[in-house]
Design a protein around this motif. Structure first.
Motif, PDB file in Angstrom:
ATOM      1  N   ALA A  81      -5.879 -28.200  26.647  1.00 56.04           N
ATOM      2  CA  ALA A  81      -5.981 -28.814  25.321  1.00 56.04           C
ATOM      3  C   ALA A  81      -4.732 -28.531  24.489  1.00 56.04           C
ATOM      4  O   ALA A  81      -4.258 -29.406  23.758  1.00 56.04           O
ATOM      5  CB  ALA A  81      -7.220 -28.319  24.601  1.00 56.04           C
ATOM      6  N   THR A  82      -4.190 -27.355  24.606  1.00 57.34           N
ATOM      7  CA  THR A  82      -3.009 -27.009  23.824  1.00 57.34           C
ATOM      8  C   THR A  82      -1.822 -27.873  24.212  1.00 57.34           C
ATOM      9  O   THR A  82      -1.087 -28.363  23.350  1.00 57.34           O
ATOM     10  CB  THR A  82      -2.668 -25.516  24.018  1.00 57.34           C
ATOM     11  OG1 THR A  82      -3.810 -24.756  23.655  1.00 57.34           O
ATOM     12  CG2 THR A  82      -1.514 -25.110  23.145  1.00 57.34           C
ATOM     13  N   ALA A  83      -1.634 -28.090  25.493  1.00 61.79           N
ATOM     14  CA  ALA A  83      -0.525 -28.924  25.953  1.00 61.79           C
ATOM     15  C   ALA A  83      -0.684 -30.354  25.450  1.00 61.79           C
ATOM     16  O   ALA A  83       0.299 -30.986  25.030  1.00 61.79           O
ATOM     17  CB  ALA A  83      -0.448 -28.900  27.476  1.00 61.79           C
ATOM     18  N   ILE A  84      -1.887 -30.855  25.458  1.00 61.66           N
ATOM     19  CA  ILE A  84      -2.132 -32.216  24.969  1.00 61.66           C
ATOM     20  C   ILE A  84      -1.866 -32.291  23.468  1.00 61.66           C
ATOM     21  O   ILE A  84      -1.272 -33.253  22.976  1.00 61.66           O
ATOM     22  CB  ILE A  84      -3.570 -32.653  25.304  1.00 61.66           C
ATOM     23  CG1 ILE A  84      -3.727 -32.803  26.819  1.00 61.66           C
ATOM     24  CG2 ILE A  84      -3.932 -33.944  24.601  1.00 61.66           C
ATOM     25  CD1 ILE A  84      -5.140 -33.025  27.273  1.00 61.66           C
ATOM     26  N   GLU A  85      -2.278 -31.280  22.737  1.00 61.18           N
ATOM     27  CA  GLU A  85      -2.030 -31.271  21.290  1.00 61.18           C
ATOM     28  C   GLU A  85      -0.540 -31.248  20.989  1.00 61.18           C
ATOM     29  O   GLU A  85      -0.063 -31.961  20.104  1.00 61.18           O
ATOM     30  CB  GLU A  85      -2.714 -30.064  20.651  1.00 61.18           C
ATOM     31  CG  GLU A  85      -4.228 -30.175  20.648  1.00 61.18           C
ATOM     32  CD  GLU A  85      -4.911 -28.867  20.308  1.00 61.18           C
ATOM     33  OE1 GLU A  85      -4.207 -27.845  20.143  1.00 61.18           O
ATOM     34  OE2 GLU A  85      -6.148 -28.858  20.210  1.00 61.18           O
ATOM     35  N   TYR A  86       0.218 -30.425  21.717  1.00 62.11           N
ATOM     36  CA  TYR A  86       1.664 -30.388  21.515  1.00 62.11           C
ATOM     37  C   TYR A  86       2.305 -31.720  21.865  1.00 62.11           C
ATOM     38  O   TYR A  86       3.239 -32.171  21.196  1.00 62.11           O
ATOM     39  CB  TYR A  86       2.303 -29.256  22.319  1.00 62.11           C
ATOM     40  CG  TYR A  86       2.090 -27.896  21.720  1.00 62.11           C
ATOM     41  CD1 TYR A  86       2.347 -27.661  20.370  1.00 62.11           C
ATOM     42  CD2 TYR A  86       1.644 -26.829  22.485  1.00 62.11           C
ATOM     43  CE1 TYR A  86       2.165 -26.412  19.808  1.00 62.11           C
ATOM     44  CE2 TYR A  86       1.458 -25.579  21.935  1.00 62.11           C
ATOM     45  CZ  TYR A  86       1.718 -25.375  20.591  1.00 62.11           C
ATOM     46  OH  TYR A  86       1.544 -24.146  20.035  1.00 62.11           O
ATOM     47  N   ALA A  87       1.828 -32.364  22.907  1.00 66.82           N
ATOM     48  CA  ALA A  87       2.370 -33.674  23.287  1.00 66.82           C
ATOM     49  C   ALA A  87       2.088 -34.707  22.203  1.00 66.82           C
ATOM     50  O   ALA A  87       2.954 -35.536  21.878  1.00 66.82           O
ATOM     51  CB  ALA A  87       1.778 -34.123  24.615  1.00 66.82           C
ATOM     52  N   LEU A  88       0.907 -34.671  21.625  1.00 68.04           N
ATOM     53  CA  LEU A  88       0.581 -35.611  20.540  1.00 68.04           C
ATOM     54  C   LEU A  88       1.436 -35.348  19.302  1.00 68.04           C
ATOM     55  O   LEU A  88       1.907 -36.292  18.651  1.00 68.04           O
ATOM     56  CB  LEU A  88      -0.901 -35.514  20.182  1.00 68.04           C
ATOM     57  CG  LEU A  88      -1.865 -36.092  21.209  1.00 68.04           C
ATOM     58  CD1 LEU A  88      -3.305 -35.775  20.820  1.00 68.04           C
ATOM     59  CD2 LEU A  88      -1.671 -37.581  21.344  1.00 68.04           C
ATOM     60  N   ILE A  89       1.659 -34.092  18.980  1.00 66.76           N
ATOM     61  CA  ILE A  89       2.507 -33.765  17.831  1.00 66.76           C
ATOM     62  C   ILE A  89       3.935 -34.235  18.078  1.00 66.76           C
ATOM     63  O   ILE A  89       4.576 -34.819  17.194  1.00 66.76           O
ATOM     64  CB  ILE A  89       2.462 -32.251  17.541  1.00 66.76           C
ATOM     65  CG1 ILE A  89       1.088 -31.873  17.000  1.00 66.76           C
ATOM     66  CG2 ILE A  89       3.551 -31.849  16.555  1.00 66.76           C
ATOM     67  CD1 ILE A  89       0.842 -30.381  16.912  1.00 66.76           C
ATOM     68  N   ALA A  90       4.450 -34.003  19.295  1.00 66.26           N
ATOM     69  CA  ALA A  90       5.804 -34.446  19.627  1.00 66.26           C
ATOM     70  C   ALA A  90       5.915 -35.960  19.552  1.00 66.26           C
ATOM     71  O   ALA A  90       6.923 -36.499  19.083  1.00 66.26           O
ATOM     72  CB  ALA A  90       6.187 -33.948  21.014  1.00 66.26           C
ATOM     73  N   ALA A  91       4.880 -36.665  19.994  1.00 73.19           N
ATOM     74  CA  ALA A  91       4.897 -38.125  19.930  1.00 73.19           C
ATOM     75  C   ALA A  91       4.902 -38.601  18.475  1.00 73.19           C
ATOM     76  O   ALA A  91       5.632 -39.545  18.133  1.00 73.19           O
ATOM     77  CB  ALA A  91       3.694 -38.697  20.664  1.00 73.19           C
ATOM     78  N   LEU A  92       4.128 -37.963  17.616  1.00 72.07           N
ATOM     79  CA  LEU A  92       4.105 -38.348  16.202  1.00 72.07           C
ATOM     80  C   LEU A  92       5.444 -38.069  15.526  1.00 72.07           C
ATOM     81  O   LEU A  92       5.912 -38.869  14.709  1.00 72.07           O
ATOM     82  CB  LEU A  92       2.976 -37.621  15.469  1.00 72.07           C
ATOM     83  CG  LEU A  92       1.569 -38.104  15.781  1.00 72.07           C
ATOM     84  CD1 LEU A  92       0.538 -37.199  15.107  1.00 72.07           C
ATOM     85  CD2 LEU A  92       1.382 -39.536  15.337  1.00 72.07           C
ATOM     86  N   VAL A  93       6.064 -36.951  15.864  1.00 73.83           N
ATOM     87  CA  VAL A  93       7.382 -36.645  15.302  1.00 73.83           C
ATOM     88  C   VAL A  93       8.401 -37.677  15.769  1.00 73.83           C
ATOM     89  O   VAL A  93       9.230 -38.148  14.982  1.00 73.83           O
ATOM     90  CB  VAL A  93       7.817 -35.212  15.686  1.00 73.83           C
ATOM     91  CG1 VAL A  93       9.269 -34.962  15.378  1.00 73.83           C
ATOM     92  CG2 VAL A  93       6.939 -34.199  14.973  1.00 73.83           C
TER      93      VAL A  93
END
Length: 66
Positions: A18-30
């Motif tokens: 879940a943490t990796a997915i959350e970081y990927a979503l944050i990176a995509a939004l940035v």
């Protein structure tokens, strides 16, 4: 049967990915925010650099106005 149930419960409670997915979503939004900002500023920056290049090659009093 009990072993399968335990494995399913362990899988369901595992939050390691879940943490990796959350970081990927944050990176995509940035990335989307950066692309949107640069696309809005891109034309203005291009005009600014063109004007600066013209002022460097041919300095006049017109280059001093903002």
């Amino acid at each position: 049967m009990m072993m399968i149930k335990r494995a399913f419960v362990a899988f369901w409670n595992d939050e390691a990915g879940a943490t990796a997915i959350e970081y990927a979503l944050i990176a995509a939004l940035v990335a989307v925010a950066i692309i949107a900002g640069l696309s809005l500023l891109g034309v203005n920056l291009g005009d600014l650099f063109t004007r600066l290049a013209g002022c460097i090659s041919n300095p006049t009093s017109a280059c001093m106005t903002p």
